[in-house]
Design a protein around this motif. Structure first.
Motif, PDB file in Angstrom:
ATOM      1  N   GLU A  36       0.864  -1.180   0.000  1.00  0.00           N
ATOM      2  CA  GLU A  36       0.000   0.000   0.000  1.00  0.00           C
ATOM      3  C   GLU A  36       0.899   1.228   0.000  1.00  0.00           C
ATOM      4  O   GLU A  36       1.683   1.423   0.919  1.00  0.00           O
ATOM      5  N   GLY A  37       0.803   2.033  -1.058  1.00  0.00           N
ATOM      6  CA  GLY A  37       1.671   3.198  -1.123  1.00  0.00           C
ATOM      7  C   GLY A  37       1.547   3.933  -2.438  1.00  0.00           C
ATOM      8  O   GLY A  37       0.482   3.931  -3.082  1.00  0.00           O
ATOM      9  N   LEU A  38       2.654   4.528  -2.835  1.00  0.00           N
ATOM     10  CA  LEU A  38       2.693   5.354  -4.049  1.00  0.00           C
ATOM     11  C   LEU A  38       3.989   5.091  -4.804  1.00  0.00           C
ATOM     12  O   LEU A  38       5.009   4.758  -4.203  1.00  0.00           O
ATOM     13  N   VAL A  39       3.927   5.290  -6.108  1.00  0.00           N
ATOM     14  CA  VAL A  39       5.138   5.277  -6.919  1.00  0.00           C
ATOM     15  C   VAL A  39       5.183   6.583  -7.713  1.00  0.00           C
ATOM     16  O   VAL A  39       4.211   6.976  -8.352  1.00  0.00           O
ATOM     17  N   LEU A  40       6.312   7.251  -7.607  1.00  0.00           N
ATOM     18  CA  LEU A  40       6.594   8.456  -8.382  1.00  0.00           C
ATOM     19  C   LEU A  40       7.420   8.018  -9.586  1.00  0.00           C
ATOM     20  O   LEU A  40       8.419   7.297  -9.429  1.00  0.00           O
ATOM     21  N   VAL A  41       7.004   8.432 -10.771  1.00  0.00           N
ATOM     22  CA  VAL A  41       7.761   8.154 -11.992  1.00  0.00           C
ATOM     23  C   VAL A  41       8.062   9.510 -12.622  1.00  0.00           C
ATOM     24  O   VAL A  41       7.147  10.250 -12.983  1.00  0.00           O
ATOM     25  N   VAL A  50       6.899  12.206 -18.566  1.00  0.00           N
ATOM     26  CA  VAL A  50       6.199  10.986 -18.152  1.00  0.00           C
ATOM     27  C   VAL A  50       4.736  11.358 -18.004  1.00  0.00           C
ATOM     28  O   VAL A  50       4.399  12.384 -17.403  1.00  0.00           O
ATOM     29  N   PHE A  51       3.863  10.532 -18.571  1.00  0.00           N
ATOM     30  CA  PHE A  51       2.430  10.802 -18.494  1.00  0.00           C
ATOM     31  C   PHE A  51       1.660   9.488 -18.515  1.00  0.00           C
ATOM     32  O   PHE A  51       2.215   8.429 -18.803  1.00  0.00           O
ATOM     33  N   VAL A  52       0.380   9.562 -18.199  1.00  0.00           N
ATOM     34  CA  VAL A  52      -0.500   8.392 -18.182  1.00  0.00           C
ATOM     35  C   VAL A  52      -1.602   8.607 -19.207  1.00  0.00           C
ATOM     36  O   VAL A  52      -2.231   9.668 -19.232  1.00  0.00           O
ATOM     37  N   GLN A  96       6.807  20.600 -21.184  1.00  0.00           N
ATOM     38  CA  GLN A  96       6.007  21.377 -20.241  1.00  0.00           C
ATOM     39  C   GLN A  96       4.535  21.027 -20.367  1.00  0.00           C
ATOM     40  O   GLN A  96       3.817  20.926 -19.379  1.00  0.00           O
ATOM     41  N   VAL A  97       4.073  20.829 -21.592  1.00  0.00           N
ATOM     42  CA  VAL A  97       2.677  20.489 -21.844  1.00  0.00           C
ATOM     43  C   VAL A  97       2.362  19.072 -21.370  1.00  0.00           C
ATOM     44  O   VAL A  97       1.316  18.816 -20.763  1.00  0.00           O
ATOM     45  N   MET A  98       3.251  18.127 -21.631  1.00  0.00           N
ATOM     46  CA  MET A  98       2.985  16.714 -21.336  1.00  0.00           C
ATOM     47  C   MET A  98       3.285  16.333 -19.889  1.00  0.00           C
ATOM     48  O   MET A  98       2.802  15.317 -19.408  1.00  0.00           O
ATOM     49  N   GLY A  99       4.072  17.136 -19.198  1.00  0.00           N
ATOM     50  CA  GLY A  99       4.296  16.887 -17.774  1.00  0.00           C
ATOM     51  C   GLY A  99       5.615  16.218 -17.463  1.00  0.00           C
ATOM     52  O   GLY A  99       6.181  15.489 -18.263  1.00  0.00           O
ATOM     53  N   ARG A 100       6.058  16.462 -16.270  1.00  0.00           N
ATOM     54  CA  ARG A 100       7.344  15.984 -15.776  1.00  0.00           C
ATOM     55  C   ARG A 100       7.261  14.612 -15.139  1.00  0.00           C
ATOM     56  O   ARG A 100       8.184  13.818 -15.223  1.00  0.00           O
ATOM     57  N   GLU A 101       6.139  14.334 -14.461  1.00  0.00           N
ATOM     58  CA  GLU A 101       6.063  13.131 -13.628  1.00  0.00           C
ATOM     59  C   GLU A 101       4.626  12.721 -13.391  1.00  0.00           C
ATOM     60  O   GLU A 101       3.692  13.498 -13.645  1.00  0.00           O
ATOM     61  N   VAL A 102       4.483  11.493 -12.889  1.00  0.00           N
ATOM     62  CA  VAL A 102       3.188  11.014 -12.422  1.00  0.00           C
ATOM     63  C   VAL A 102       3.388  10.335 -11.075  1.00  0.00           C
ATOM     64  O   VAL A 102       4.472   9.819 -10.782  1.00  0.00           O
ATOM     65  N   VAL A 103       2.352  10.359 -10.262  1.00  0.00           N
ATOM     66  CA  VAL A 103       2.314   9.621  -9.004  1.00  0.00           C
ATOM     67  C   VAL A 103       1.128   8.674  -9.096  1.00  0.00           C
ATOM     68  O   VAL A 103       0.008   9.106  -9.393  1.00  0.00           O
ATOM     69  N   LEU A 104       1.409   7.386  -8.873  1.00  0.00           N
ATOM     70  CA  LEU A 104       0.382   6.361  -9.011  1.00  0.00           C
ATOM     71  C   LEU A 104       0.195   5.616  -7.701  1.00  0.00           C
ATOM     72  O   LEU A 104       1.166   5.373  -6.969  1.00  0.00           O
ATOM     73  N   ALA A 105      -1.034   5.240  -7.439  1.00  0.00           N
ATOM     74  CA  ALA A 105      -1.356   4.481  -6.234  1.00  0.00           C
ATOM     75  C   ALA A 105      -0.928   3.022  -6.385  1.00  0.00           C
ATOM     76  O   ALA A 105      -0.980   2.452  -7.476  1.00  0.00           O
ATOM     77  N   ILE A 106      -0.537   2.445  -5.256  1.00  0.00           N
ATOM     78  CA  ILE A 106      -0.258   1.015  -5.164  1.00  0.00           C
ATOM     79  C   ILE A 106      -1.246   0.440  -4.161  1.00  0.00           C
ATOM     80  O   ILE A 106      -1.346   0.925  -3.030  1.00  0.00           O
ATOM     81  N   THR A 107      -2.000  -0.557  -4.574  1.00  0.00           N
ATOM     82  CA  THR A 107      -2.976  -1.227  -3.714  1.00  0.00           C
ATOM     83  C   THR A 107      -2.761  -2.733  -3.836  1.00  0.00           C
ATOM     84  O   THR A 107      -2.705  -3.261  -4.954  1.00  0.00           O
ATOM     85  N   LYS A 108      -2.612  -3.385  -2.709  1.00  0.00           N
ATOM     86  CA  LYS A 108      -2.392  -4.840  -2.670  1.00  0.00           C
ATOM     87  C   LYS A 108      -1.197  -5.246  -3.542  1.00  0.00           C
ATOM     88  O   LYS A 108      -1.227  -6.251  -4.243  1.00  0.00           O
ATOM     89  N   GLY A 109      -0.159  -4.399  -3.526  1.00  0.00           N
ATOM     90  CA  GLY A 109       1.085  -4.713  -4.208  1.00  0.00           C
ATOM     91  C   GLY A 109       1.093  -4.488  -5.704  1.00  0.00           C
ATOM     92  O   GLY A 109       2.060  -4.837  -6.379  1.00  0.00           O
TER      93      GLY A 109
END
Length: 139
Positions: A36-41, A50-52, A96-109
């Motif tokens: 349970e946590g987060l991953v920064l990419v 980096v984008f989703v 700048q338009v597409m973004g520098r990073e994403v933060v994604l949730a981690i659930t149950k690994g």
């Protein structure tokens, strides 16, 4: 709290490209042991992103065309940044338009993302080695 850091090295042979890095992010999450946590990419270069979004070739084509209309590469003389002898001012704007990073949730690994969501590295001034940071934190 656990913390795990990995670097993904990219060396895209083209000037611009979108690379699906979801499997690498999933592997970093798995190695971390975080349930349970987060991953920064984070694209650790000022002309990459980096984008989703969806992994659909038509969408990637549309992004490429749209970004080139917003910030065309040529003529390179249209940008003050290129007065330094570089030719990548457009890449900075695209990032700048597409973004520098994403933060994604981690659930149950596992990554906890929507059904079509994938993680992409966007390259806007390729042909050299660049880093992507994957930082996992959680329990």
């Amino acid at each position: 709290m656990k913390s795990h850091t990995e670097y993904l090295w990219m060396n895209v042979p083209a000037r611009r490209a979108f690379v699906n890095i979801t499997p690498e992010v999933e592997e970093a999450v798995r190695k971390s042991g975080v349930q349970e946590g987060l991953v920064l990419v984070n694209a650790m270069h000022i002309s990459a992103s980096v984008f989703v979004n969806d992994d659909e070739s038509g969408l990637h084509h549309d992004y490429d065309v749209w970004l080139e209309k917003l910030a065309p590469h040529a003529p390179t003389s249209q940008y003050r940044h290129n007065d330094t002898g570089e030719d990548n001012a457009d890449a900075h704007l695209k990032r700048q338009v597409m973004g520098r990073e994403v933060v994604l949730a981690i659930t149950k690994g596992k990554l906890d993302v929507g059904p079509w969501e994938q993680v992409f590295y966007g390259e806007f001034d390729g042909r050299r080695k660049k880093r992507v940071l994957m930082k996992v934190i959680g329990e």
